[in-house]
Design a protein around this motif. Structure first.
Motif, PDB file in Angstrom:
ATOM      1  N   GLN A 370       0.865  -1.172   0.000  1.00  0.00           N
ATOM      2  CA  GLN A 370       0.000   0.000   0.000  1.00  0.00           C
ATOM      3  C   GLN A 370       0.906   1.228   0.000  1.00  0.00           C
ATOM      4  O   GLN A 370       1.380   1.667   1.033  1.00  0.00           O
ATOM      5  CB  GLN A 370      -0.899  -0.019   1.241  1.00  0.00           C
ATOM      6  CG  GLN A 370      -1.985  -1.071   1.187  1.00  0.00           C
ATOM      7  CD  GLN A 370      -3.113  -0.665   0.242  1.00  0.00           C
ATOM      8  OE1 GLN A 370      -3.372   0.500   0.047  1.00  0.00           O
ATOM      9  NE2 GLN A 370      -3.764  -1.634  -0.341  1.00  0.00           N
ATOM     10  N   GLU A 511     -15.952   1.371  -4.075  1.00  0.00           N
ATOM     11  CA  GLU A 511     -14.604   0.999  -4.518  1.00  0.00           C
ATOM     12  C   GLU A 511     -13.540   1.696  -3.682  1.00  0.00           C
ATOM     13  O   GLU A 511     -12.513   1.116  -3.349  1.00  0.00           O
ATOM     14  CB  GLU A 511     -14.414   1.381  -5.992  1.00  0.00           C
ATOM     15  CG  GLU A 511     -14.624   0.247  -6.958  1.00  0.00           C
ATOM     16  CD  GLU A 511     -14.143   0.594  -8.348  1.00  0.00           C
ATOM     17  OE1 GLU A 511     -13.725   1.751  -8.570  1.00  0.00           O
ATOM     18  OE2 GLU A 511     -14.157  -0.279  -9.211  1.00  0.00           O
ATOM     19  N   ARG A 512     -13.781   2.957  -3.350  1.00  0.00           N
ATOM     20  CA  ARG A 512     -12.824   3.713  -2.550  1.00  0.00           C
ATOM     21  C   ARG A 512     -12.699   3.109  -1.156  1.00  0.00           C
ATOM     22  O   ARG A 512     -11.608   3.084  -0.578  1.00  0.00           O
ATOM     23  CB  ARG A 512     -13.264   5.175  -2.460  1.00  0.00           C
ATOM     24  CG  ARG A 512     -13.275   5.879  -3.801  1.00  0.00           C
ATOM     25  CD  ARG A 512     -13.628   7.345  -3.670  1.00  0.00           C
ATOM     26  NE  ARG A 512     -13.685   7.989  -4.978  1.00  0.00           N
ATOM     27  CZ  ARG A 512     -13.757   9.286  -5.178  1.00  0.00           C
ATOM     28  NH1 ARG A 512     -13.798  10.106  -4.142  1.00  0.00           N
ATOM     29  NH2 ARG A 512     -13.794   9.793  -6.399  1.00  0.00           N
ATOM     30  N   HIS A 515     -10.552  -0.106  -1.554  1.00  0.00           N
ATOM     31  CA  HIS A 515      -9.156   0.201  -1.852  1.00  0.00           C
ATOM     32  C   HIS A 515      -8.448   0.781  -0.628  1.00  0.00           C
ATOM     33  O   HIS A 515      -7.295   0.443  -0.348  1.00  0.00           O
ATOM     34  CB  HIS A 515      -9.078   1.191  -3.014  1.00  0.00           C
ATOM     35  CG  HIS A 515      -7.683   1.589  -3.373  1.00  0.00           C
ATOM     36  ND1 HIS A 515      -6.822   0.760  -4.051  1.00  0.00           N
ATOM     37  CD2 HIS A 515      -6.982   2.728  -3.132  1.00  0.00           C
ATOM     38  CE1 HIS A 515      -5.657   1.366  -4.214  1.00  0.00           C
ATOM     39  NE2 HIS A 515      -5.725   2.559  -3.664  1.00  0.00           N
ATOM     40  N   HIS A 518      -7.954  -2.211   2.204  1.00  0.00           N
ATOM     41  CA  HIS A 518      -7.278  -3.476   1.917  1.00  0.00           C
ATOM     42  C   HIS A 518      -5.877  -3.507   2.525  1.00  0.00           C
ATOM     43  O   HIS A 518      -5.087  -2.581   2.363  1.00  0.00           O
ATOM     44  CB  HIS A 518      -7.195  -3.694   0.411  1.00  0.00           C
ATOM     45  CG  HIS A 518      -6.555  -4.984   0.019  1.00  0.00           C
ATOM     46  ND1 HIS A 518      -7.016  -6.207   0.453  1.00  0.00           N
ATOM     47  CD2 HIS A 518      -5.462  -5.245  -0.751  1.00  0.00           C
ATOM     48  CE1 HIS A 518      -6.244  -7.166  -0.036  1.00  0.00           C
ATOM     49  NE2 HIS A 518      -5.294  -6.607  -0.768  1.00  0.00           N
TER      50      HIS A 518
END
Length: 601
Positions: A370, A511-512, A515, A518
């Motif tokens: 990340q 989706e944000r 993401h 994760h």
């Protein structure tokens, strides 16, 4: 270019500056033993040859081929066996002609992988070897069936060179295309150089063959599907395809100010690509970057960056494979920091896969971290550094007092209920109040919410999914009506797919969330500040804010001495809410701190 186990190599030494070897695959039937002639030549007056681009595969699975070495003085020497990977043998067998020899450059055979000086020397020649080949042959492996790889190859050939006889050929199933693009070749870092420098390239998969130019049509097809179906319903092409089918020499070089910035940009974007030798994550991109700089200067001399960091973009002689991966990556980090500042630290993550690497030096062999998009961050100056320690001015943002489980979207695990419980005041038995909920939502999305109502519904939907997945008989959580979101049961649906029937704007917000979370863990500091930390974090670690950098880091204190600054181990970047709740309201954390010298080990 990757290394096999040491064995007796049949070729002699390369004595000239531009010497290299090619092989002639001797003709034979499909399943006959493989025989090749190994010929030493040079770049100035070599006969036409092709260059092979392929994935080495499992180094423990090998096959023996017969090699005859040809020298100018003594002609052909007696044949000798040489072990190559099964993938290499499959490529030779597939590309072999039935009645005539075929000349190829194949790294595993044409380079003595056991001699470090030769590997260093050939590394410098590889751009010229690939650009000098009549064409590059990309071997993806053998077919896995008429309705899978064969179907994709036939479709690519049809959309690139439509034939009148076959009529319109519909695209294969989306999962078939994904499986095809998941072949090992598309994940290797060396292929970027091998294809970019090619005069011409063809792709071979089984008995099918198609021009590499067909992948430009594939890129456009994917882009169009994403427009009509939405990004959430699709997927990104492999970086090897995205970057290698670009139209023309225009690239990021126009807005990246220096060679070091361009190198860091390239390393970040190729980080997910693999190499058997971790050092090749650097060695494979340097010649490619320098070739791109040369192309850009040639096309746009007035707009090209003035400072390259290397004279005329030529790679100098260097003992590449004589240094360990830790030495290579430490020297690389030091050079990048000296060139563009501490933003290089955004790419560091602990634990590293390479022993002996300082925590401030990015481990480029570590895939899928990340990390921030460092190319878009501001440029800052360098603090002092000594040896394998980096001295910075930094301040404490608090100590981690509570820590949640790691979110893993690949296993459908986003523990929002547990995370939320960490944030609840001890005297409350209900869910977070509205003020605390806003803070919680802000952290879950790392401050990137364009619609708070949609964000709250997305969080509620994930909690509903977790409830159904666990088989909990208690009433479903949330007061929102979420039945319209779900199709099928939680046991049948992946977490990332539960929003497929929702509005596109809602899907983008969800989706944000996925993401941002994760491989992250929600934490609460001793001052009551919320944040998301990398999975390596644990209770007792500290949030550290380095002067001049936007994003804070999680660090692990190692020691503090009376005669020197505190030493810490860098674990990676984190997200922290911008302020901390106090009785007087909210205080900007970043404006209430004092900086002291720290040592990052």
């Amino acid at each position: 270019m990757e290394a096999t186990a040491a064995e007796s190599y049949p070729g002699g030494q390369l004595n000239q500056e531009d010497s290299f070897r090619v092989i002639e695959i001797q003709p034979g039937e499909r399943n006959a033993p493989i025989n090749v002639r190994l010929v030493t030549t040079n770049l100035q007056d070599c006969a036409p040859y092709e260059a092979l681009s392929y994935a080495w595969g499992d180094l423990t699975q090998t096959e023996s081929i017969e090699v005859v070495t040809t020298t100018l003085d003594n002609g052909d020497n007696p044949s000798a066996p040489l072990s190559v990977t099964i993938s290499c043998a499959d490529a030779l067998r597939r590309l072999r002609c039935r009645k005539a020899p075929r000349s190829l450059w194949v790294d595993a055979i044409c380079i003595n992988q056991t001699r470090v000086p030769e590997r260093n020397h050939q590394l410098l020649l590889m751009p010229r070897i690939y650009s000098g080949a009549s064409r590059v042959v990309i071997y993806l492996g053998e077919s896995n069936g008429a309705d899978s790889s064969d179907a994709v190859m036939d479709w690519l050939r049809e959309i690139h060179e439509p034939s009148d006889s076959s009529g319109h050929l519909p695209p294969p199933d989306l999962n078939v295309i994904r499986e095809f693009l998941g072949r090992r070749w598309f994940t290797r870092v060396w292929v970027l150089q091998e294809v970019r420098l090619a005069r011409e390239a063809i792709v071979v998969c089984g008995d099918r063959e198609v021009s590499w130019d067909a992948f430009r049509e594939l890129r456009d097809w994917v882009a169009n599907r994403r427009v009509y179906e939405g990004r959430h319903r699709f997927w990104d092409l492999p970086y090897t395809v995205q970057s290698l089918v670009s139209d023309g020499p225009v690239s990021v070089l126009s807005w990246l100010p220096s060679y070091h910035a361009q190198l860091l940009h390239k390393l970040v974007h190729t980080r997910d690509l693999g190499a058997t030798d971790p050092r090749d994550k650097l060695f494979a991109v340097i010649p490619l970057l320098e070739w791109e700089i040369w192309r850009y200067r040639e096309a746009y001399p007035a707009a090209a960056p003035k400072e390259s960091g290397r004279a005329d973009c030529e790679t100098t002689e260097f003992d590449y494979y004589g240094l360990s991966p830790a030495e290579i990556f430490t020297d690389l980090a030091r050079e990048l920091i000296n060139g563009i500042g501490l933003r290089v630290l955004y790419c560091a993550a602990t634990p590293a896969a390479i022993p002996g690497l300082p925590s401030w030096a990015p481990d480029w062999s570590y895939n899928n971290p990340q990390v921030y998009h460092v190319a878009f961050l501001r440029l800052y100056g360098l603090a002092g550094e000594t040896g394998t320690q980096l001295r910075v001015e930094a301040a404490s943002g608090g100590t981690i007092a509570k820590l949640g489980d790691v979110c893993d979207m690949h296993t459908d695990y986003l523990p929002l209920e547990q995370w939320e419980a960490l944030c609840e005041p001890a005297h409350l038995e209900c869910e977070l109040d509205q003020r605390d909920l806003s803070r919680f939502i802000d952290v879950l999305f790392k401050g990137d919410t364009f619609n708070e109502s949609a964000a709250i519904q997305a969080v509620a939907a994930v909690k509903r999914y977790n409830h159904d997945k666990s088989g909990d008989p208690s009433p479903k959580p949330s007061s929102h009506s979420l039945d319209w979101i779900f199709k099928g049961t939680a046991q049948e649906t992946a977490l990332m797919d539960i929003f497929q029937s929702a509005l596109p704007s809602f899907q983008r917000q969800a989706e944000r969330l996925f993401h941002a979370c994760h491989r992250q863990r929600l934490f609460v500091t001793d001052a009551g500040c919320l944040g998301l930390a990398p999975e390596a974090a644990r209770i007792g670690d500290q949030v550290m804010i380095i002067k001049g950098l936007d994003a804070p880091f999680v660090v692990r204190p190692e020691f503090a001495s009376s005669d020197g600054p505190e030493a810490v181990l860098l674990l990676g970047t984190c997200y922290v809410e911008r302020g901390t709740k106090t009785e007087a309201g909210r205080v900007d954390l970043y404006h209430t701190i004092s900086y002291e010298e720290r040592v990052i080990r």
